[in-house]
Design an enzyme around this catalytic site. Structure first.
Site, mmCIF file in Angstrom:
data_model
loop_
_atom_site.group_PDB
_atom_site.id
_atom_site.type_symbol
_atom_site.label_atom_id
_atom_site.label_comp_id
_atom_site.label_asym_id
_atom_site.label_seq_id
_atom_site.Cartn_x
_atom_site.Cartn_y
_atom_site.Cartn_z
ATOM 1 N N HIS A 150 0.196 -5.072 22.704
ATOM 2 C CA HIS A 150 -0.300 -6.417 22.993
ATOM 3 C C HIS A 150 -0.187 -7.342 21.779
ATOM 4 C CE1 HIS A 150 -3.924 -5.692 20.603
ATOM 5 N NE2 HIS A 150 -3.967 -4.487 21.164
ATOM 6 N N GLU B 229 -6.535 1.689 24.820
ATOM 7 C CA GLU B 229 -6.516 2.004 23.397
ATOM 8 C C GLU B 229 -7.342 3.265 23.135
ATOM 9 O OE1 GLU B 229 -5.242 2.341 20.781
ATOM 10 O OE2 GLU B 229 -5.436 0.541 19.544
#
Length: 229
Positions: free
Chosen positions: A13, A92
């Site tokens: 990202h 994550e």
């Protein structure tokens, strides 16, 4: 007819507000910063130029910063029509009790060497949360699966079933795939597909919004790797 070699494009990202503020994020849900939005658009322009890249599916996490990046890339590349799967397995790494703490402050609290070991050691687990994750996006799952902190190894173990079940078969069938995820979750995936040692994964960095392009044969052997800086 010879089956085409499939491409797997991995994108971390764009910069999040937590990246900007040098804060551990993990499963905390934070948006992209203004810089991160611009980075995501630029990543989209890079993905758009990948020769013969025609993904059939987009895969991302259930965290806003990755979803926003995936949507921006899809918009730039005219991929908005593609199916997109959002899965917690691409989240994550869970940084446990470190999440929300400034990284410099964590070094003062725990010591630089200890923090470095937690961040980079393949099997090192940070201090765990004392309570399970309370977030509606995970309510439909067995809470026993939800981590309260993870090593990179544990991140890899919860990520790889999704890869083998949903991404690998598509690649082996010659279908390009786009994955938009996170720094550590992508490091865990890269370690597996490149067969990187526990010692060498410490040196691997995945910068924000720099597409990594793998070309695979039908046996999932890497034919080519390119990083689009």
């Amino acid at each position: 007819m010879k089956r085409k070699l499939a491409k797997l494009v991995l994108v971390r990202h764009g910069e999040s507000v937590a990246n900007r503020d040098n804060v551990y994020t993990g499963w905390n849900d934070v948006p992209l910063s203004k810089k991160g939005i611009a980075q995501a658009k630029n990543a989209g322009l890079k993905v758009e130029k990948i020769a013969e890249f025609a993904p059939t599916h987009i895969h991302t996490s259930v965290l806003s910063r990755a979803i926003m990046t995936a949507n921006i890339i899809a918009d730039v590349c005219s991929f908005l029509y593609l199916p997109i799967t959002k899965t917690w397995r691409l989240n994550e790494r869970h940084y446990g009790a470190l999440r929300g703490i400034n990284k410099d402050v964590s070094k003062k609290i725990f010591g630089t060497n200890q923090v470095l070991e937690w961040r980079r050691g393949f099997d090192s687990v940070p201090p765990l949360l004392t309570q399970p994750v309370q977030d509606r996006r995970y309510q439909k799952y067995d809470m026993r699966l939800m981590p309260q902190g993870e090593s990179l190894h544990q991140t890899q173990e919860r990520l790889m079933p999704y890869f083998w079940d949903h991404i690998a078969p598509e690649l082996m069938a010659g279908h390009d795939q786009l994955v938009v995820a996170h720094g550590s979750s992508l490091r865990a995936l890269i370690k597996k597909i490149e067969d990187i040692s526990n010692e060498d994964i410490v040196k691997v960095e995945v910068p924000n919004a720099e597409p990594i392009v793998y070309t695979f044969d039908t046996d999932l052997h890497i034919v080519k790797k390119e990083i689009l800086h």
